[in-house]
Design an enzyme around this catalytic site. Structure first.
Site, short mmCIF file in Angstrom:
data_model
loop_
_atom_site.label_atom_id
_atom_site.label_comp_id
_atom_site.label_asym_id
_atom_site.label_seq_id
_atom_site.Cartn_x
_atom_site.Cartn_y
_atom_site.Cartn_z
N ILE A 22 -0.18 9.79 8.16
CA ILE A 22 -0.94 8.99 9.13
C ILE A 22 -0.74 7.51 8.82
O ILE A 22 -0.28 7.13 7.75
CB ILE A 22 -2.44 9.35 9.12
CG1 ILE A 22 -3.07 9.11 7.73
CG2 ILE A 22 -2.64 10.79 9.57
CD1 ILE A 22 -4.58 9.29 7.71
N ASP A 69 0.85 -1.19 0.00
CA ASP A 69 0.00 0.00 0.00
C ASP A 69 0.89 1.24 0.00
O ASP A 69 1.37 1.67 1.04
CB ASP A 69 -0.91 0.01 1.22
CG ASP A 69 -1.94 1.14 1.15
OD1 ASP A 69 -1.67 2.16 0.47
OD2 ASP A 69 -3.00 1.01 1.77
N HIS A 81 0.53 8.08 3.64
CA HIS A 81 1.20 7.41 4.75
C HIS A 81 2.72 7.59 4.72
O HIS A 81 3.43 7.00 5.54
CB HIS A 81 0.85 5.92 4.74
CG HIS A 81 -0.62 5.67 4.57
ND1 HIS A 81 -1.54 6.03 5.52
CD2 HIS A 81 -1.33 5.13 3.54
CE1 HIS A 81 -2.75 5.70 5.10
NE2 HIS A 81 -2.66 5.17 3.90
N GLY A 141 -5.11 2.56 7.78
CA GLY A 141 -6.18 1.94 8.57
C GLY A 141 -5.97 0.44 8.67
O GLY A 141 -6.22 -0.17 9.72
#
Ligand SMILES: C/C=C/C(=O)SCCNC(=O)CCNC(=O)[C@H](O)C(C)(C)COP(=O)(O)OP(=O)(O)OC[C@H]1O[C@@H](n2cnc3c(N)ncnc32)[C@H](O)[C@@H]1OP(=O)(O)O
Length: 233
Positions: A176, A156, A161, A179
């Site tokens: 961040i 990912d 991120h 998830g």
């Protein structure tokens, strides 16, 4: 602008994996986790195929997983991805996709901020609640400052991120955590054949995650606030 013609689009592809993929995943979430299959189907993240969307405004909103049978250590499988719904949530559009494989099925939604108000159906509003009593088990996981970079190794590569400038444009002080990284960590000590959850707030790498679980399957993960809530059965 989000291209609504993605609705109903079905894509079929072959996905191969090896024991090495599971090892990279385990290193990214601190150990083995039943959430590993999600990364194989979703090729890392939930956000692929959101044609036209401003990707700084896309957040992973919900995730489900249903296990059909044990995943071999290595193999090849067909993965069928379908964009099933685009809900109008007012402040954003909620784009829902499913990924079906012979071993498991996943369902994921992305919240695309600023893309609501198009007159579409409001759609689902599942309430994830936890029992009104103390959790049966609580444990913590200290995420590292490079946790998102480690998770990026699973495939990912969303710049949300990793890229500070991209994260700033998204409204965050720094990149961040994925998830799916928070979910993978959370599910490490939970036995399940199905799980449904909602991401309720962002996590920053370096934050301490506190995971509360109830015998009835509900769980939640907290930093200084609840960031993930769901149910595993
Ligand atoms: C591609 C990205 C990958 C990632 O990994 S990003 C990192 C992981 N994800 C996150 O950090 C996101 C955490 N969640 C949030 O920050 C917030 O959550 C949202 C920004 C997604 C939404 O919050 P708000 O804009 O304040 O929404 P509202 O005003 O509370 O609700 C508006 C409608 O949207 C529904 N909704 C809110 N959050 C979610 C969610 N997470 N999943 C599904 N639906 C959501 C509500 O229910 C309601 O709709 P109804 O009135 O019809 O009930």
């Amino acid at each position: 602008m989000l291209d609504h013609s993605i609705l109903g689009v079905v894509e079929v592809r072959e996905q191969s994996w090896t024991a090495g993929d599971a090892e990279v995943y385990a290193a990214a979430v601190g150990g083995d986790s039943p959430a590993f299959p999600i990364t194989l189907a979703q090729h890392g993240g939930p956000q692929l195929g959101l044609t036209g969307a401003d990707m700084t405004q896309v957040l992973h909103a919900t995730q489900s997983l249903v296990l059909h049978r044990p995943l071999p250590a290595a193999g090849t499988m067909p993965v069928t991805r379908t964009v099933t719904d685009i809900f109008d949530k007012g402040s954003g559009a909620l784009v829902v996709s499913t990924w079906d494989t012979p071993y498991f099925s996943t369902r994921s939604s992305c919240f695309v901020k600023g893309e609501g108000g198009f007159g579409g159906p409001r759609g689902e509003s599942p309430a994830f609640t936890v029992p009104d009593r103390a959790p049966d088990t609580t444990w913590t996981f200290q995420t590292s400052d490079d946790q998102a970079l480690r998770y990026r190794e699973t495939g990912d590569v969303n710049p949300m991120h990793a890229d500070p400038e991209f994260a700033r444009r998204a409204g965050f002080s720094r990149p961040i955590l994925h998830g799916l990284c928070t979910l993978g960590i959370t599910l490490r000590h939970i036995e399940l054949s199905t799980v449904d959850c909602r991401f309720t707030a962002p996590v920053y790498p370096g934050q301490l995650l506190t995971v509360d679980c109830w015998r009835t399957g509900e769980f939640r993960t907290r930093t200084d606030r609840v960031v993930l809530v769901g149910k595993a059965v």
